[in-house]
Design an enzyme around this catalytic site. Sequence first.
Site, PDB file in Angstrom:
ATOM      1  CG  ASP A  60      47.403  42.280  41.927  1.00 20.56           C
ATOM      2  OD1 ASP A  60      46.965  43.347  42.393  1.00 20.56           O
ATOM      3  OD2 ASP A  60      46.835  41.646  41.008  1.00 20.56           O
ATOM      4  CG  HIS A 100      43.395  42.439  39.951  1.00 19.37           C
ATOM      5  ND1 HIS A 100      44.743  42.682  39.750  1.00 19.37           N
ATOM      6  CD2 HIS A 100      42.740  43.153  39.014  1.00 19.37           C
ATOM      7  CE1 HIS A 100      44.875  43.524  38.739  1.00 19.37           C
ATOM      8  NE2 HIS A 100      43.689  43.829  38.281  1.00 19.37           N
TER       9      HIS A 100
HETATM   10 ZN   LIG Z   1      47.366  46.151  36.487  1.00 21.91          ZN
HETATM   11 ZN   LIG Z   2      46.349  43.670  34.505  1.00 26.49          ZN
END
Ligand SMILES: [Zn+2]
Ligand SMILES: [Zn+2]
Length: 553
Positions: free
Chosen positions: A193, A367
């Site tokens: 990510d 995130h």
């Molecule tokens: Zn996402």
């Molecule tokens: Zn997500």
Amino acid sequence: MPAPVRITFLGGLGEIGRNCAAFELEDRLLLLDCGLMFPDLEMPGVDLVLPDFSWLIENALRLEGCILTHGHEDHAGGLSFLLRHLSFPIYGSRLSLGLARNRLEEAGVLGNTELIAVADGERRRIGPFDVEFIPVTHSVPHGFATAFHTPQGVILHSGDFKLDLTPVDGRLTDLARIGSLATDPGIRLLLSDSTNAEEPGHTPSESSVGVVLRGLFERYPGKRIVVTCFASHLHRIQQVADAAVATGRIIATLGRSMATNVALARELGVLRIPDSSLIDIEQVGDVDRGRVCVISTGSQGEPMSALALMAAGENKWLKIGPDDVVILSSHAIPGNEGAVAKVIDGLYRLGAEVIHSGLAEVHVSGHGMRGELQTMLAVARPQCFIPVHGEFRHLTHHARLAVGLGVPAANVLLCEDGDVVALSDEGLDFVAEVPAGYLYVDGIVGDVSHGVLRDRRALAEEGVIVVVVTVDSHSGEIITGPEIISRGWVHAPEAEELLEEAKAEVRASLEQAAAAGATDFETLKRRVRAALGPFVNSRTRRRPMIVPVVMEA
Ligand SMILES: [Zn+2]
Ligand SMILES: [Zn+2]
């Protein structure tokens, strides 16, 4: 020689949204996520954007199923469209499947799939794929990283993750398992990510928001408190509920998705709110303001959402006034800042106090930031690396981080949507490309082309002029008209003279064409455009769309 593994990226590399990748082994395909993207201002009238499914549909017979890493729409929202064309099972945590289920049911495609729940740490075979589901922390509970045990070694996909060491539900990212895979048998390829790859440091723990919320609840004892956040952010909802219960408030949910998600999460034991602390939104008016907490949708300022209606004084259940405190426990997604700002202004105008992430730490990202991305790389120690989930700049920064942590630059691939890569004995390389453009959806059909969008932008920015004229099909002489109808160009009554001149301009060009013997419609239409375009431009410095309608009599 062990079989190679191919990965086809259908979305999410070069944009935030519509995440979708297909893993391929022994000629079989396993999809990892199938998400949607929300449109930007350049896409007027578009409701949402999907991956181009044409390659998947062509390869339908090879598809084993889809893994859902977590319940967010940018990972699951495309399924209700893809399942109209194909049928395949979906694998995910019970919560991810529960969140997806409502959408699939609404779209009437539940019959085309089987929802197969997998548990934390579970390893199972799906066709030729040997897949392991590793817990990660994120802004929706019960997300997974996915480890593919393949003949080419372990391929680890991080899913959306942060490394929250004090998660609200106590479910940590299983770094220990990732570390043990790195040691034995080793991780051949990591896909990770990249959303916050430009942000230094670490994302604060979700728990830190709980402390701030509790403080705010204590600061406004006599006032009604309304908190908005994403309906899927169940960690956040839990903390709002905890703060409410601890300060003697009763909770009502507002907005359909909030009510459905809270019910689902309570049923699954993901959310803990005692029955005695919940009331129906219809009863909120009967309770003393200082004893109420409303949890609402609309944190992105969406026009018809509960919060936007509140700010406009039009919500059926809640009339906002000086005795209300509204907490926006969220961050505006790029493109929504204007809508959110408008909602905040509306709330202040009604006399409410407004707390948003610019004023207090009432939101943290789901995130991981650079420090966490580096930790993931350091723990996984992959031989090869592909940054995923991000705009190109995020992918670029993440690739640099990987090189900085010792992944050989030659083993780091910067991929974009449509790229097909293969992992073989020779290493990792690009091998093909497939169509991966945007599929625009307006209403329920995905047939909005680039041409349609170009027209919409032109109409929105410059307006339109329609010229209607009837001509004799033999001589090309004008029988009636030209009539000129315009929208968004000039206001007719004030521009009578201009319209008359424009008509004269069209008449002259058609007479000239007739004299030259031109009678076919295409030529006449072209003449109208050629005459009117320069006239309109020279007189008004505008470029409206010109639509000539030439009829024959
Ligand atoms: Zn996402
Ligand atoms: Zn997500």
